[in-house]
Design a protein around this motif. Structure first.
Motif, PDB file in Angstrom:
ATOM      1  N   ARG A  21      -3.194   8.624  23.107  1.00 21.20           N
ATOM      2  CA  ARG A  21      -3.809   9.365  22.796  1.00 21.20           C
ATOM      3  C   ARG A  21      -2.846   9.399  20.593  1.00 21.20           C
ATOM      4  O   ARG A  21      -2.172   8.801  21.303  1.00 21.20           O
ATOM      5  N   ASN A  23      -3.417   8.621  16.411  1.00 22.38           N
ATOM      6  CA  ASN A  23      -3.251   9.359  14.823  1.00 22.38           C
ATOM      7  C   ASN A  23      -3.849   8.921  14.257  1.00 22.38           C
ATOM      8  O   ASN A  23      -4.557   7.502  14.690  1.00 22.38           O
ATOM      9  N   GLU A  24      -4.275   9.461  12.899  1.00 20.47           N
ATOM     10  CA  GLU A  24      -5.720   8.504  12.825  1.00 20.47           C
ATOM     11  C   GLU A  24      -4.747   7.856  11.812  1.00 20.47           C
ATOM     12  O   GLU A  24      -5.895   6.414  11.967  1.00 20.47           O
ATOM     13  N   GLU A  25      -4.155   7.558  11.169  1.00 19.15           N
ATOM     14  CA  GLU A  25      -3.026   6.429  10.783  1.00 19.15           C
ATOM     15  C   GLU A  25      -2.795   5.029  11.794  1.00 19.15           C
ATOM     16  O   GLU A  25      -3.496   4.289  11.747  1.00 19.15           O
ATOM     17  N   THR A  26      -2.311   5.374  12.885  1.00 15.26           N
ATOM     18  CA  THR A  26      -2.311   4.096  13.881  1.00 15.26           C
ATOM     19  C   THR A  26      -4.297   4.012  14.549  1.00 15.26           C
ATOM     20  O   THR A  26      -3.999   2.148  14.464  1.00 15.26           O
ATOM     21  N   LEU A  27      -4.728   4.846  14.538  1.00 20.13           N
ATOM     22  CA  LEU A  27      -6.721   4.021  14.298  1.00 20.13           C
ATOM     23  C   LEU A  27      -6.546   3.704  13.448  1.00 20.13           C
ATOM     24  O   LEU A  27      -7.778   1.892  13.400  1.00 20.13           O
ATOM     25  N   ASN A  28      -6.359   3.517  11.711  1.00 23.44           N
ATOM     26  CA  ASN A  28      -6.769   2.537  11.171  1.00 23.44           C
ATOM     27  C   ASN A  28      -6.220   0.875  10.733  1.00 23.44           C
ATOM     28  O   ASN A  28      -7.039   0.321  10.858  1.00 23.44           O
ATOM     29  N   LYS A  31      -8.480  -0.512  13.472  1.00 22.75           N
ATOM     30  CA  LYS A  31      -9.452  -0.889  13.884  1.00 22.75           C
ATOM     31  C   LYS A  31      -9.366  -2.096  12.107  1.00 22.75           C
ATOM     32  O   LYS A  31     -10.487  -2.811  12.365  1.00 22.75           O
TER      33      LYS A  31
END
Length: 55
Positions: A21, A23-28, A31
């Motif tokens: 799992r 968070n949004e920052e890590t996903l960005n 990407k």
């Protein structure tokens, strides 16, 4: 008798699956890295893990 699953032949099979799992920052971050380097998210994660070698 079970039949062997057929797929693309590979010299580097990847039979192990890991789920995490994030968070949004890590996903960005992932990407952005993948788009910049034209890599899949899976390869981007592998690159990050390989960067830990020797630390």
């Amino acid at each position: 008798m079970a039949t062997k699953k057929m797929g693309r032949p590979t010299d580097d099979p990847k039979p192990i699956k890991i789920t995490a799992r994030i968070n949004e920052e890590t996903l960005n971050i992932l990407k952005t890295y993948c788009e910049k380097n034209k890599k899949t998210q899976a390869q981007g994660i592998r690159d990050g893990i390989h960067s830990l070698k020797g630390k």
